[in-house]
Design a protein around this motif. Sequence first.
Motif: not given
Length: 407
Positions: A57-61, A142-146, A151-152, A383-388
Motif C-alpha cells: 500500500t501507499d503511505a496515504h493508507a 513521526w509514526a504516520g497516518y496509522m 479514525g483521525d 477497533a478501527t486503526i486509521s488507514g485499515f
Amino acid sequence: MKKVVFGSVMAVTAVTAHAQSSVMLYGIIDVGLSYVNSAQTGKVGQHLNGGSQVALTDAHATGLSGSRWGLRGEEDLGGDLSAIFVLENGFMVNSGALAQGGAEFGRQAYVGLSSATSGTVTAGRQYDPVVFSLQQFSAPYWAGYMSAHVGDIDNLANTNRINNSIKYVTPSFHGIRAGALYSFGGVAGNQTQNQIWSLGFTYSGSALSLGAGYLNARNPNVSFYGNTPNKGLATADNLGSTGSATVPQSSPAFAGYASASTLEILGVGASYVLSQTTVTAVVTNTRFEGLGSTSGPNPFGFSGSAFFTSAELGVRTMITPTLLTGLAFDYTQRNSVKGDGGAKYMQLDFAVDYNLSKRTDVYALAVLQRATGRDSLGQAAVATISGFSPSATDKQIGLRIGIRHKF
C-alpha cells in the motif's frame, strides 16, 4: 550591429529582472508492506465477517508520508513582499491512482502574498490552523497516518483539508506564531451554511514548545468531510458508512453522526526536548453538535451532541543521528448518545525509522488498538486503526515496513 547589441542588452536585463523568481518541483514516494490481523469483509445481519490481510500500500493508507509531487513558486515583488503559490498532488504509488478522493491537487492548492515582517495571506485549498498548531505534538508527526487517534477523529493526521479558504499566518515573534482561516460556504442567502473558521497558536522555545488550536465547521458532512470529488452532498454520509454484505464499514466510531449541524475541534499540545529525546503530550476534544439536522442522513435517529476526548503521551529518541524510535499511548472516550453508554478506544503506537541518506529512509510501524462500549453504528464497538478497514472484533493490530524517498 547597434540593434543586435541593444537587443542582447535588453534580453540580459529581462533575465536579471526575473532572477528573483523561482519554481521548485518536489515530492515524496512512500510505499510499504502492511499487515492487519482483522479487517472487515462485510456482514451478515449483525455479524461482521473479517480476516487477516497482507497488502502493498501507499503511505496515504498506513505509512509515514503520503506519496505526492508538487510545485512551489515564489516571486520577489520588492519591498519585503513576495507572491507565492503551491500546487500539490497526492497519488497512490502502488496503483498510480489519485489520492484525496480523486482531486488533482487534493493535498494543497493556493496562491498568496508573503512578507517577513507582516506575515502570509493565502487563498485556496489548505491545511487548517489546528494541523499547523498541534500535529507536531502527536504521533502522526513521526509514526504516520496509522497512529492517528481513532479514525483521525481530530484531524491531527490531516485527513481533511479546507476548500474555498483564506488563511493568514503571522511572522514568528520571539518564537510565537498565530494563524487564522475562514472558508466561505458560498450558499446564496445563507452566509453561515457550510462555512468553516479556525484559529491556531504556537510557541517554539529552545526546549519547550506549546500549541493550541480550534476549528468550527458548519454542516460538516458537506463542508469538512464532503469536499473531495468522490464525496456526495447532504443526502450521502460523507463521514463513513454502515457497510454491507460485501463491503466493510467505514469510520464506525463516528460515521453515524453525519447529521451534525456543527463540528468543533479544540486541542492543546506541548513538547519538551531533553538532549536527543523529545516528550510530547496532546489533548483534543471533538464535538458533533446539533445531531438530527438536515446536514446529512440520520438513520439511527440521533439528537443532541456526541463528543470525543482524546489524550496522548509520546516519546521519541534519536538513538543515533540516523536512527529514530518512538512510542506513544493514546486514549479516546466518547460520551453516551441516545443512552448507548459511550465508547472507549485505547491505542499503542510504535515506530522505528532509519535514514539511509538525506533523502531515503526505511521504517517499521506497529499499532495496537482495543475498543469497548457501543459505537456510532449502534453495534458493539470495533477497533478501527486509521488507514485499515475496521476490525470485525474489538481488537486490531496493524504492522508496516516501508521505504520513503524524498526529491
